[in-house]
Every structure is written in C-alpha cells, then in structure tokens.
Design a protein around this motif. Structure first.
Motif: not given
Length: 205
Positions: A25, A30, A36, A69, A82, A159-161, A190, A193
């Motif tokens: 990230q 990013f 986040p 999430w 995602w 890490t979720i994006i 993006v 995140w």
C-alpha cells in the motif's frame, strides 16, 4: 529447516525486519491514499494487531483468518472489484514476502473465510470464493505464517483495496501473476484501502 539453523539465521538477521516502507500500500497507486479508509477486521481472530493462534500458522492447520470489511459510504457505490494482498514485512529480506495475492473479488463480497481460499480451477487460478490467486513465494494460493524461530514476532499484513475498475481477466487467470504486475495494473484504479494485521512468533524451547 533444522531448529539450530533457523535460530542461527534469526540471530544473523535480527535487525532485518520492518520493511513497512515497501509494503504493497506504499506503491505509486496509493499516492492519493496515504491513510486507510476501509474498515477491516477478522471475525475469528479479532481486531487488527491480533495474535494468530497456531491453527493459523504453518505449524498448525495453516488456516487463513476470516476477514470482513466495510467500504465508506462515499465510495461504496463506485467499487467494481476488491483486491486482497497478504505479506510479511518482518521477513529478513529486502522486501515483504508475499503470502497471498487475491484479485477479482466481487464488489458485493465483503468478507472471506478459510474455505474461500481452496482451489476451484487451477487452470484459471480460480478459488472457491469466486476470485483468483496470484504468485506467492511458495507458489500456492495462500502461504500460512512461519517466521524464523527466535526472530521475534512477525506481523502479517492483510490489505484490502477497493478498485473502481476491474483487473484484466488474463491477468487474473494466471497464477504466475506477480505482486509487481498487480501493483502496476491498479495505478489509477484505487478508491481506498484498509489493513488488518495479525502477528505470531516461533520460539525454540
């Protein structure tokens, strides 16, 4: 690896930890998202900075922690897909080790559990959760934590994006797709995140 060899390596590389500055990230994609914004937790391990029990490590069942999430309302309607990346920034290498690389997660899917990471179709790098996996350092969909003995606690970033455009199908269908390829592919896509961190340690007694 023999314990004495692991302990020796851990001592030699005792200061080779904390590659946070090279975490996924922190890449160019990013640049406009320094902090986040997506809330993420583990439904079976707890909130971020939780301890990973032995069942979540290579010394046990090697289960992937269940994650859930929530996108912020401002971007929820814009999410097309995602991406989930798991890595160890405390491994004694120059960059974090990739433990999992999962793309093509449907916009409507906001949680994953261990069974989602089982292989559905190897030829398409497709998992039972309906998404795809990329290349890890052991060439399996998910590599459970196994830090060097006596190297101290290792953190595992999940890490979720949120992406505003889907990833290319050809990229998703290849289990040889690398972290670097994905990092390049998400530039300009993006939306936000979030990160969940689990930690564990192996001690030679």
């Amino acid at each position: 690896m023999l314990p004495i060899v692991e302990v020796t390596l851990a001592w030699l590389f005792k200061n080779a930890k904390g590659r946070d500055a090279k975490a996924f990230q922190t890449g160019p994609a990013f640049a406009d998202f320094a902090e986040p914004t997506v809330e993420i937790t583990s439904t079976d391990c707890g909130p971020t900075n939780a301890h990973l029990g032995v069942e979540y490590t290579a010394d046990g069942a090697g289960k992937a922690p269940a994650l859930s999430w929530t996108p912020p309302p401002a971007i929820a309607a814009q999410v097309k897909e995602w991406l989930l990346v798991s890595e160890d920034p405390d491994a004694p290498l120059s960059t974090p080790i990739v433990h999992g690389l999962f793309g093509g997660i449907a916009a409507t899917k906001t949680s994953v559990e261990a069974k989602d990471f089982e292989i559905e179709d190897k030829s398409k790098a497709l998992l039972k959760g309906g998404f795809h996996y990329g290349k890890t350092w052991h060439s399996v969909p998910y590599v459970p934590p196994r830090p060097l003995m006596n190297h101290g606690p290792h953190r595992y970033f999940f890490t979720i994006i949120a992406l505003k455009k889907p990833l290319d199908t050809a990229l998703l269908n290849s289990k040889a797709t690398t972290r670097e390829q994905i990092a390049d592919a998400i530039v300009g896509k993006v939306l936000g995140w979030g990160i969940w961190v689990g930690s564990c340690e192996r001690v030679w007694k």
